[in-house]
Motif scaffolding. Structure first.
Motif, short mmCIF file in Angstrom:
data_model
loop_
_atom_site.label_atom_id
_atom_site.label_comp_id
_atom_site.label_asym_id
_atom_site.label_seq_id
_atom_site.Cartn_x
_atom_site.Cartn_y
_atom_site.Cartn_z
N ILE A 125 -10.25 11.46 10.27
CA ILE A 125 -9.02 10.67 10.44
C ILE A 125 -8.76 9.82 9.19
N ASP A 126 -9.21 10.36 8.05
CA ASP A 126 -9.06 9.62 6.80
C ASP A 126 -7.59 9.32 6.47
N LEU A 127 -6.69 10.22 6.85
CA LEU A 127 -5.28 9.99 6.50
C LEU A 127 -4.67 8.87 7.35
N HIS A 128 -5.14 8.76 8.59
CA HIS A 128 -4.69 7.65 9.44
C HIS A 128 -5.12 6.33 8.77
N VAL A 129 -6.42 6.33 8.38
CA VAL A 129 -7.00 5.12 7.79
C VAL A 129 -6.26 4.76 6.49
N LYS A 130 -6.00 5.79 5.68
CA LYS A 130 -5.30 5.57 4.40
C LYS A 130 -3.91 4.94 4.66
N GLY A 131 -3.27 5.43 5.69
CA GLY A 131 -1.95 4.90 6.05
C GLY A 131 -2.03 3.44 6.48
N PHE A 132 -3.02 3.11 7.34
CA PHE A 132 -3.17 1.72 7.80
C PHE A 132 -3.44 0.82 6.60
N GLU A 133 -4.30 1.30 5.71
CA GLU A 133 -4.64 0.47 4.53
C GLU A 133 -3.42 0.25 3.65
N ALA A 134 -2.60 1.30 3.52
CA ALA A 134 -1.39 1.15 2.68
C ALA A 134 -0.44 0.10 3.26
N LEU A 135 -0.52 -0.11 4.58
CA LEU A 135 0.34 -1.12 5.20
C LEU A 135 -0.28 -2.52 5.11
N GLY A 136 -1.51 -2.60 4.58
CA GLY A 136 -2.13 -3.91 4.36
C GLY A 136 -3.33 -4.19 5.24
N ALA A 137 -3.78 -3.19 6.00
CA ALA A 137 -4.93 -3.41 6.90
C ALA A 137 -6.24 -3.15 6.18
N LEU A 153 1.39 -6.87 8.30
CA LEU A 153 1.60 -5.49 7.85
C LEU A 153 2.90 -5.44 7.06
N THR A 154 2.86 -4.80 5.92
CA THR A 154 4.05 -4.72 5.07
C THR A 154 4.36 -3.26 4.78
N GLY A 155 5.62 -2.91 4.88
CA GLY A 155 6.06 -1.53 4.65
C GLY A 155 5.62 -1.03 3.27
N ASN A 156 5.35 0.26 3.18
CA ASN A 156 4.90 0.83 1.91
C ASN A 156 5.27 2.31 1.90
N LYS A 157 5.09 2.94 0.73
CA LYS A 157 5.31 4.37 0.63
C LYS A 157 3.97 5.07 0.83
N ILE A 158 3.90 6.00 1.77
CA ILE A 158 2.63 6.67 2.07
C ILE A 158 2.83 8.17 1.94
N PHE A 159 2.01 8.80 1.09
CA PHE A 159 2.08 10.26 0.94
C PHE A 159 0.88 10.86 1.66
N THR A 168 0.80 11.12 11.11
CA THR A 168 2.24 10.79 11.07
C THR A 168 2.60 9.86 12.23
N ILE A 169 2.15 10.23 13.44
CA ILE A 169 2.49 9.40 14.61
C ILE A 169 1.81 8.04 14.54
N ASN A 170 0.54 8.03 14.15
CA ASN A 170 -0.20 6.77 14.13
C ASN A 170 0.39 5.78 13.12
N ILE A 171 0.78 6.31 11.95
CA ILE A 171 1.35 5.42 10.92
C ILE A 171 2.73 4.91 11.38
N ILE A 184 7.04 7.65 5.02
CA ILE A 184 5.94 8.63 5.11
C ILE A 184 6.43 9.91 4.47
N GLU A 185 5.77 10.30 3.38
CA GLU A 185 6.15 11.54 2.70
C GLU A 185 5.16 12.64 3.05
N ASN A 186 5.64 13.88 3.02
CA ASN A 186 4.88 15.03 3.51
C ASN A 186 4.47 14.81 4.97
N ALA A 187 5.38 14.19 5.71
CA ALA A 187 5.13 13.94 7.14
C ALA A 187 5.13 15.27 7.89
#
Ligand code: EPU
Length: 420
Positions: A125-137, A153-159, A168-171, A184-187
């Motif tokens: 679930i590394d991509l979920h984690v990467k997404g959460f971190e990109a939002l500031g978690a 949490l602050t909006g960001n661009k996540i690929f 995609t759903i979790n982010i 979310i790119e390449n969603a």
């Protein structure tokens, strides 16, 4: 003591079967509902054990859950508490991980043990984690438990490196309350993602672009309760279509969205199945000789990985060699070993399985190693001579609503027995 499913094969099926609400949408819609501040009513909820497990998890969070009638679930999160999610129920299903995005989005804090689910090879679930971190978690994983924190949490661009449905759903869920815009790119583009976004938008979220590979989420301050009807289950529909193609002269599968099934319908047509495709139904009208075909699983709208397992049972009856190539879960071939026990001639060389047909199948003892392997074995059992006994059927009950009732109404001979 173990409950098994027994199937006496060789009976021709006919009649109409109605598809239930989508399992993979439901298991995300239920956690999404906790983002609201008032009651969310979801209609078309399938009666499957994954929903019962999620209801247990909701109750552990202090959320009121009422099951009304056959398929309505009312989820009232107004008194909920953000408790650590560490009970055994978390490990019973994959979709527990949707509470990560939902709790992070609502409270900025999550404590959850590793989610479970079908074993299909590694499911990181590394991509979920990467997404959460990109939002500031910040995300820590210690002693089998994830601890996720965010002051804000602050909006960001996540690929996304891979178009993951779950990520995609979790982010999306984590971002609904974030400040500013998340992209979310390449969603992933699966219909279940559209269904979750539809629910969130009805609650007041601002999500655009679902169904394409770029999704934008503009954060909001408040989400309210709403009413939502779940889309039909395209994988359950596919299972009944393949089953009808294998063992029926005249079966109508109703409550489906044929557009969600285009990759399967074109394959069924190619291998020689006669069908009539309506607005919300497909009628399977038998077949002559079955032709072998090649399949490569891909993210939606490509051929779904969840459907390759049931389809493999049918391909054992096709003339020639079919090749199934799995690009999503390279170990998703355990069903082939079980089919070989029944007389199939399948050679697995991951990431492909070579199915040499046609081979008659004979009933024997087989194991549902995962949910769609179970669906595959049910189809094989209907085709086989004699009685097939399927073990570990809790996998099947996680995702198929009233399988026994639906199949027996079509003329199948399927029953359960408790054995020592
Ligand atoms: N992946 C990563 N890192 C991540 C997430 C995914 O490497 O952080 C990889 C996976 O290992 C896999 C690929 O990306 O190789 C796609 O995985 P995805 O995240 O899309 O799958 P999922 O969300 O875990 C859902 C369905 C599965 C279905 C897949 C693919 C639910 C609850 N599960 O899983 O359904 O097979 O999408 O479409 O929605 C089933 O219904 O039987 C089932 C397993």
């Amino acid at each position: 003591m173990e409950e098994v499913i027994k199937i006496e094969g060789g009976h021709s099926l006919s009649g109409t079967v109605r598809v239930s609400g989508s399992k993979n949408a439901t298991v995300a819609l239920i956690p999404a509902a906790i983002l609201a501040h008032g009651p969310v009513t979801i209609c078309g909820v399938p009666n499957i054990s994954d929903v019962r497990s999620l209801s247990v998890l909701l109750k552990e969070l202090g959320i009121e859950v009422i099951r009304k009638g056959e398929d309505i679930l009312i989820i009232d999160p107004s008194q909920m508490k953000n408790m650590p999610m560490v009970s055994d129920t978390v490990g019973k299903l994959r979709a527990s991980y949707y509470f990560m995005g939902a709790l992070l989005g609502k409270y900025g804090h999550v404590e959850m043990k590793m989610p479970g689910g079908c074993y299909l090879g590694p499911r990181p679930i590394d991509l979920h984690v990467k997404g959460f971190e990109a939002l500031g978690a910040t995300v820590h994983y210690e002693h089998g438990t994830y601890i996720i924190d965010a002051k804000e949490l602050t909006g960001n661009k996540i690929f996304l490196d891979i178009s993951s449905v779950g990520a995609t759903i979790n982010i999306m869920m984590a971002a609904v309350y974030a400040k500013g815009r998340t992209t979310i790119e390449n969603a992933a583009k699966e219909p279940e993602i559209i269904d979750v976004a539809t629910l969130l938008n009805k609650m007041g979220a601002k999500i655009r672009g679902v169904g394409t590979n770029v999704i934008t989420i503009d954060g909001v301050d408040y989400l309210n309760g709403c009413f939502h009807e779940i889309i039909p289950d395209r994988i359950e529909a596919a299972t009944y279509l393949v089953l009808a193609a294998a063992a029926a002269d005249d079966v109508t599968v109703e409550n489906i969205i044929p557009q969600h099934l285009e990759s399967l319908l074109s394959k069924l047509h190619e291998i020689g199945i006669r069908m009539e495709i309506g607005i919300d139904y497909v009628k399977v009208m038998g077949r002559d000789e079955l032709h072998a075909t090649d399949i490569k699983t891909l993210p939606y709208p490509g051929f779904a990985t969840d459907i390759q397992q049931p389809l493999t049972a049918l391909l054992t009856q096709a003339n020639g060699q079919s090749i199934v190539t799995e690009t999503i879960y390279q170990e998703r071939f355990k069903h082939c070993h079980e089919l070989n026990k029944m007389g199939a001639n399948i050679n697995v060389m991951s990431p492909s399985a070579m199915i040499n047909g046609p081979t008659p199948l004979t009933g024997c003892e087989v194991v549902a190693t995962d949910l769609r392997c179970g669906a595959c074995l049910v189809i094989a059992g209907l085709l086989a001579e004699g009685v097939t006994t399927i073990h570990e059927i809790y996998h099947i009950d996680r995702g198929y609503d009233n399988l026994d009732g639906k199949l027996n109404a079509l003329g199948a001979k399927l029953w359960r027995e408790v054995i020592e």
